[in-house]
Write an enzyme that holds these catalytic residues in place. Structure first.
Site, PDB file in Angstrom:
ATOM      1  CG  ASP A  58      -2.312  -0.527   0.858  1.00  0.00           C
ATOM      2  OD1 ASP A  58      -2.698  -0.346  -0.173  1.00  0.00           O
ATOM      3  OD2 ASP A  58      -2.707  -1.109   2.106  1.00  0.00           O
ATOM      4  CD  GLU A 112      -7.493   3.712   1.084  1.00  0.00           C
ATOM      5  OE1 GLU A 112      -7.982   4.647   1.357  1.00  0.00           O
ATOM      6  OE2 GLU A 112      -6.963   2.845   1.772  1.00  0.00           O
ATOM      7  CD  GLU A 139     -11.969  -1.895   3.124  1.00  0.00           C
ATOM      8  OE1 GLU A 139     -11.020  -1.671   2.533  1.00  0.00           O
ATOM      9  OE2 GLU A 139     -12.018  -1.872   4.155  1.00  0.00           O
TER      10      GLU A 139
HETATM   11  O1  KIV Z   1      -4.585  -2.446   4.172  1.00  0.00           O
HETATM   12  C1  KIV Z   1      -5.176  -3.347   3.857  1.00  0.00           C
HETATM   13  O2  KIV Z   1      -4.991  -4.572   4.428  1.00  0.00           O
HETATM   14  C2  KIV Z   1      -6.205  -3.416   2.798  1.00  0.00           C
HETATM   15  C3  KIV Z   1      -6.949  -4.593   2.629  1.00  0.00           C
HETATM   16  C4  KIV Z   1      -8.070  -4.135   3.401  1.00  0.00           C
HETATM   17  C5  KIV Z   1      -7.436  -4.708   1.194  1.00  0.00           C
HETATM   18  O3  KIV Z   1      -6.137  -2.231   2.092  1.00  0.00           O
END
Ligand code: KIV
Length: 255
Positions: A88, A118, A185
């Site tokens: 991420d 996102e 999500e």
């Molecule tokens: O940060 C995370 O674990 C996520 C998942 C919820 C897809 O983005």
């Protein structure tokens, strides 16, 4: 035993949709969990910024920094998984195109093989630049945890027509920008199902019903290692925290 013998790539994940093969995905934040998930053949492992809550003790993901993400990506990457290792981009690390590119490259240098961020239309230029730089991109639509403070909680998306239309437009923007898949999500399940049928890239659902091309969970939710909060849509398959407590109590008595 490593059941996934060939290296999983972003095109390979994308191709699973064409074969109607379900895509299982889970999060990992360190070496042992990455190795374990890889050994059982999970093809997509995400170093999620959920690390902020389930490992670092923050109230939500908005506190996670690039340095923290890099630290956890390095640990996960040391497992050298056959799975595709995605990471991420944390809160406010991709507000401009140069910033998104620089931070995506930092996560790749730390060992990630794809990045996730996102949003849809709002970050289309950033996604395009990341993909053009040769970095596979995983989208994330629906409830956006990095916007939890603005949104005042974790709410299901797509129940009203305006939200449904926005989801379709955002998904299309990600497809056009070159994303290889998209996490959905907390999307209203019939909307997630419809979106899955209509877009060219795989949808990977979390709390979005059974009809997505794949499913992802925060691994501590599945295993019950973070018992203080479990999302409503998760049914933990193990109560690991309780088992750990019991073993520790027994050991304490035994010394
Ligand atoms: O940060 C995370 O674990 C996520 C998942 C919820 C897809 O983005």
């Amino acid at each position: 035993m490593n059941m996934t013998t060939t290296k999983v790539t972003a095109p390979a994940i994308r191709a699973m949709k064409g074969r109607r093969e379900k895509i299982p995905a889970l999060t990992a934040y360190d070496f042992p969990m990455t190795r374990l998930l890889d050994e059982v053949g999970v093809p997509l492992i995400l170093v999620g910024d959920s690390v902020g809550m389930v490992v670092l003790g923050y109230a939500d993901t908005t506190f996670v920094t690039m340095a923290e993400m890099e630290h956890h990506v390095r640990a996960a990457a040391r497992a050298k998984p056959s799975a595709l290792l995605a990471a991420d981009l944390p809160y406010h690390s991709y507000q401009t195109v140069p910033e998104a590119l620089e931070n995506a490259r930092r996560l790749i240098s730390a060992g990630a093989e794809a990045v996730k961020a996102e949003g849809g239309r709002a970050i289309q230029q950033q996604v395009r630049a990341i993909v053009e730089a040769g970095i596979p991109f995983l989208g994330h639509l629906g409830m956006l945890p990095q916007s939890v403070r603005e949104e005042g909680g974790y709410h299901v998306k797509g129940r009203v027509e305006e939200e449904r239309k926005a989801l379709f437009a955002d998904a299309q923007a990600l497809v056009e920008a070159g994303a290889f898949a998209v996490v959905l999500e907390l999307v209203d399940p019939p909307v997630a199902s419809d979106l899955t049928a209509k877009i060219a890239i795989p949808t990977i659902g979390i709390g979005s019903g059974p009809d997505c091309d794949g499913q992802i969970l925060v691994t501590p939710d599945l295993l019950g290692t973070f018992p203080w909060f479990t999302p409503k849509f998760v049914k933990p398959k193990l109560n690991a925290a309780e088992q750990m407590r019991s073993v520790i109590v027994q050991w304490k008595k035994s010394i």
